[in-house]
Write a protein that holds these residues in place. Structure first.
Motif, short mmCIF file in Angstrom:
data_model
loop_
_atom_site.label_atom_id
_atom_site.label_comp_id
_atom_site.label_asym_id
_atom_site.label_seq_id
_atom_site.Cartn_x
_atom_site.Cartn_y
_atom_site.Cartn_z
N ALA A 30 0.83 -1.21 0.00
CA ALA A 30 0.00 0.00 0.00
C ALA A 30 0.86 1.26 0.00
O ALA A 30 0.56 2.23 -0.71
N LEU A 31 1.94 1.25 0.78
CA LEU A 31 2.80 2.44 0.86
C LEU A 31 3.49 2.66 -0.48
O LEU A 31 3.58 3.80 -0.96
N ALA A 88 0.98 3.96 -3.03
CA ALA A 88 0.66 5.37 -2.78
C ALA A 88 1.81 6.26 -3.22
O ALA A 88 1.60 7.34 -3.78
N ALA A 90 1.68 6.59 -7.00
CA ALA A 90 0.61 7.51 -7.41
C ALA A 90 1.02 8.95 -7.14
O ALA A 90 0.80 9.84 -7.98
N LEU A 91 1.62 9.19 -5.99
CA LEU A 91 2.04 10.55 -5.65
C LEU A 91 3.14 11.03 -6.58
O LEU A 91 3.17 12.21 -6.98
N GLY A 97 6.86 11.18 -2.73
CA GLY A 97 6.60 9.88 -3.33
C GLY A 97 7.82 8.98 -3.29
O GLY A 97 7.73 7.77 -3.06
N THR A 157 8.13 5.22 -1.63
CA THR A 157 8.54 4.03 -2.36
C THR A 157 9.84 3.46 -1.81
O THR A 157 10.05 2.24 -1.80
N GLU A 204 8.96 1.51 1.27
CA GLU A 204 8.36 0.25 0.83
C GLU A 204 9.43 -0.74 0.39
O GLU A 204 9.40 -1.93 0.72
#
Length: 296
Positions: free
Chosen positions: A121-122, A125, A128-129, A283, A287, A290
């Motif tokens: 999820a991180l 996200a 996407a950011l 972002g 990532t 993650e």
């Protein structure tokens, strides 16, 4: 240091970021992007080959290695450099460097698809950011010092830079020839890139017009030295950190390129460009976290 990913990442990314001010100075001297890319790859390849000889290592020339040199040289060296040096006169050195910050996101996507493993999820996200930040930067058109801003064609072409880099990041890991040193692959990749660019120059112009570049030997030697030093640690970082971790040199290079463009070359960018860069940085952090949690 050679076994620690973070120092390798910072060193490689910083050296990569220096390509932007050096490339802009080359453009200002009237040197074509094709010739500059060719000479920097050929020079760095020869320097690294000499280092191999001094270390009594060898440069393999069998079919598998030649394919690796040509594919890697074209996808992650020759074509991205050609696009970078071609785009800088239109977008500015700092603004062009920002596009390298998208390569980690694209590398993560490609690597996840090939490994058939979705990012968490991180990471999702953060991806996407990152694209939101990219959109903000594109809408700002770089705030380049011209009435019309950055030309749409060069913005579109600039987005090919991180895509090519991402493909190269993944390919180098998947196709790495067993038992071959990183220094040998660095030398072969640069020589492969030089061969690709030489063919393109002959097809495009019918010659190898290097006289203009040879007229600024100091600048050319600086570019070759930076490129050779960068590749000397680049493949070591790939081995130690893996393709996704290595791709984060794009963040460091973007910061160095934007900083030198602003504070050394006197370029000016609008508020939206800086805002987009901050969004991309957030972002990036997401990532990166993650990736650290999932391993390489």
């Amino acid at each position: 240091m050679l076994n620690r990913p973070l120092p390798l990442l910072l060193t490689t990314g910083s050296l990569l970021g220096l390509n932007f001010p050096l490339g802009k100075l080359a453009g200002a001297a009237g040197i074509s992007p094709l010739v500059w890319s060719l000479l920097m790859s050929a020079g760095a390849g020869l320097v690294l080959a000499l280092a191999l000889w001094a270390l009594r290592d060898r440069l393999p020339w069998d079919r598998r290695h030649l394919r690796y040199y040509l594919v890697t040289g074209a996808v992650s060296n020759a074509l991205p450099n050609l696009l970078v040096f071609s785009a800088m006169p239109h977008l500015g050195a700092g603004f062009t460097s920002i596009f390298l910050a998208f390569s980690p996101i694209l590398t993560l996507l490609l690597h996840s698809m090939l490994q058939r493993r979705r990012p968490g999820a991180l990471g999702a996200a953060g991806i996407a950011l990152g694209f939101v930040g990219a959109l903000v930067i594109v809408l700002s058109k770089g705030g380049v010092d011209s009435p019309g801003g950055a030309p749409a064609l060069w913005l579109a072409l600039a987005f090919l830079i991180p895509l090519l880099l991402a493909c190269g990041n993944v390919y180098r890991t998947l196709a790495w020839p067993a038992g071959t040193s990183g220094l040998a692959l660095a030398a072969g990749t640069n020589l492969g890139a030089a061969a690709v660019l030489a063919v393109l120059s002959l097809l495009w112009t019918g010659s190898l017009p290097v006289a203009t570049a040879l007229a600024v030997p100091g600048l050319l030697l600086a570019q070759i030295a930076v490129t050779a030093a960068m590749f000397a640690v680049f493949f070591r970082l790939q081995r130690v950190g893996g393709p996704v971790y290595l791709s984060q040199i794009g963040y460091v290079a973007a910061a160095v390129g934007l900083g030198t463009g602003t504070f050394v070359l006197g370029e000016h960018y609008g508020v939206l460009t800086w805002l987009g860069a901050v969004v991309v940085a957030v972002g990036v952090l997401m990532t990166t976290r993650e990736q650290q949690a999932a391993g390489k």
